[in-house]
Design a protein around this motif. Structure first.
Motif, PDB file in Angstrom:
ATOM      1  N   LYS A  67       0.831  -1.215   0.000  1.00  0.00           N
ATOM      2  CA  LYS A  67       0.000   0.000   0.000  1.00  0.00           C
ATOM      3  C   LYS A  67       0.865   1.266   0.000  1.00  0.00           C
ATOM      4  CE  LYS A  67      -4.318  -1.600   0.719  1.00  0.00           C
ATOM      5  NZ  LYS A  67      -5.444  -1.300  -0.133  1.00  0.00           N
ATOM      6  N   ASP A  72      -2.176  -0.859  -4.739  1.00  0.00           N
ATOM      7  CA  ASP A  72      -3.397  -0.949  -3.942  1.00  0.00           C
ATOM      8  C   ASP A  72      -4.344  -2.079  -4.332  1.00  0.00           C
ATOM      9  OD1 ASP A  72      -2.688   1.253  -2.384  1.00  0.00           O
ATOM     10  OD2 ASP A  72      -3.530   2.662  -3.839  1.00  0.00           O
ATOM     11  N   LEU A 150     -10.457  -7.585  -0.899  1.00  0.00           N
ATOM     12  CA  LEU A 150     -10.996  -6.414  -0.211  1.00  0.00           C
ATOM     13  C   LEU A 150     -10.176  -6.088   1.034  1.00  0.00           C
ATOM     14  CD1 LEU A 150     -14.808  -7.232  -0.415  1.00  0.00           C
ATOM     15  CD2 LEU A 150     -13.463  -5.711  -1.893  1.00  0.00           C
ATOM     16  N   ARG A 151      -9.722  -7.154   1.725  1.00  0.00           N
ATOM     17  CA  ARG A 151      -8.949  -6.969   2.950  1.00  0.00           C
ATOM     18  C   ARG A 151      -8.107  -8.217   3.158  1.00  0.00           C
ATOM     19  NH1 ARG A 151     -12.722  -6.173   7.722  1.00  0.00           N
ATOM     20  NH2 ARG A 151     -13.290  -8.232   7.037  1.00  0.00           N
ATOM     21  N   ARG A 152      -6.885  -8.029   3.619  1.00  0.00           N
ATOM     22  CA  ARG A 152      -6.007  -9.143   3.960  1.00  0.00           C
ATOM     23  C   ARG A 152      -6.285  -9.517   5.413  1.00  0.00           C
ATOM     24  NH1 ARG A 152      -0.822  -9.019   0.626  1.00  0.00           N
ATOM     25  NH2 ARG A 152      -1.450  -7.733  -1.122  1.00  0.00           N
ATOM     26  N   VAL A 153      -6.938 -10.635   5.609  1.00  0.00           N
ATOM     27  CA  VAL A 153      -7.299 -11.070   6.950  1.00  0.00           C
ATOM     28  C   VAL A 153      -6.110 -11.760   7.609  1.00  0.00           C
ATOM     29  CG1 VAL A 153      -8.880 -12.503   8.304  1.00  0.00           C
ATOM     30  CG2 VAL A 153      -9.721 -11.268   6.283  1.00  0.00           C
ATOM     31  N   ASP A 155      -2.123 -12.646   6.453  1.00  0.00           N
ATOM     32  CA  ASP A 155      -1.116 -12.441   5.413  1.00  0.00           C
ATOM     33  C   ASP A 155       0.219 -12.869   6.006  1.00  0.00           C
ATOM     34  OD1 ASP A 155       0.177 -11.708   3.120  1.00  0.00           O
ATOM     35  OD2 ASP A 155      -0.027  -9.553   3.429  1.00  0.00           O
TER      36      ASP A 155
END
Length: 165
Positions: A67, A72, A150-153, A155
């Motif tokens: 990011k 992104d 949508l989101r890295r839960v 990683d």
């Protein structure tokens, strides 16, 4: 329950502690690592070198914040091939290995796809260009299905070492 391991290097508790620490932070100095695992520096270094020589420690990398670098968009792409021949797969694998956007590439089963790619690009425009100008131009690609993260839960690059007990 421990996994039965055949023809593999025996890993003891100290080796597992070393592996756990270097997976968490590959930039530890030998002294720092030795302190964390309860060894003096010389035996610690010998063990690390033995793990490297055995091919258990493959390489040390630095993980960047995608990011903060303006990357992104992460996409998971499922790719179907028109023919399931070693030549077709080799050609595909050689081509995608040239693309810096591809972080991971797996030959898979159990889906309506042959490959799963994880790619990272700045935005949807770059994704669109990557898909049209690279992926769909590889000979044999017959289908593409994309999903966007949508989101890295979770990683993580760490392997679960508890199975080695």
């Amino acid at each position: 329950m421990p996994i039965k391991r055949k023809n593999l290097l025996e890993i003891d508790k100290t080796d597992r502690r070393i592996l756990d620490q270097v997976q968490r932070d590959g930039s530890l100095t030998n002294q720092e690592l030795a302190d964390k695992v309860g060894l003096s520096p010389s035996p610690c270094l010998r063990r690390v070198r033995a793990l490297e020589e055995a091919g258990i420690i493959v390489r040390t990398v630095t993980i960047l914040d995608h990011k903060k670098l303006g990357l992104d968009l992460t996409a998971i792409i499922l790719i179907g091939m028109d023919r399931h021949t070693p030549e077709r797969f080799a050609e595909f694998e050689e081509k995608v290995s040239e693309y810096p956007e591809v972080q991971e590439c797996y030959l898979i089963t159990g889906q309506d796809a042959d490959y799963m790619l994880k790619i990272v690009v700045p935005d949807m425009d770059h994704y669109h260009q990557f898909l049209l100008n690279r992926i769909t131009r590889i000979q044999g690609v017959s289908g593409v299905h994309s999903s966007f993260v949508l989101r890295r839960v979770i990683d993580s690059t760490s392997l679960p070492l508890g199975y080695l007990d």
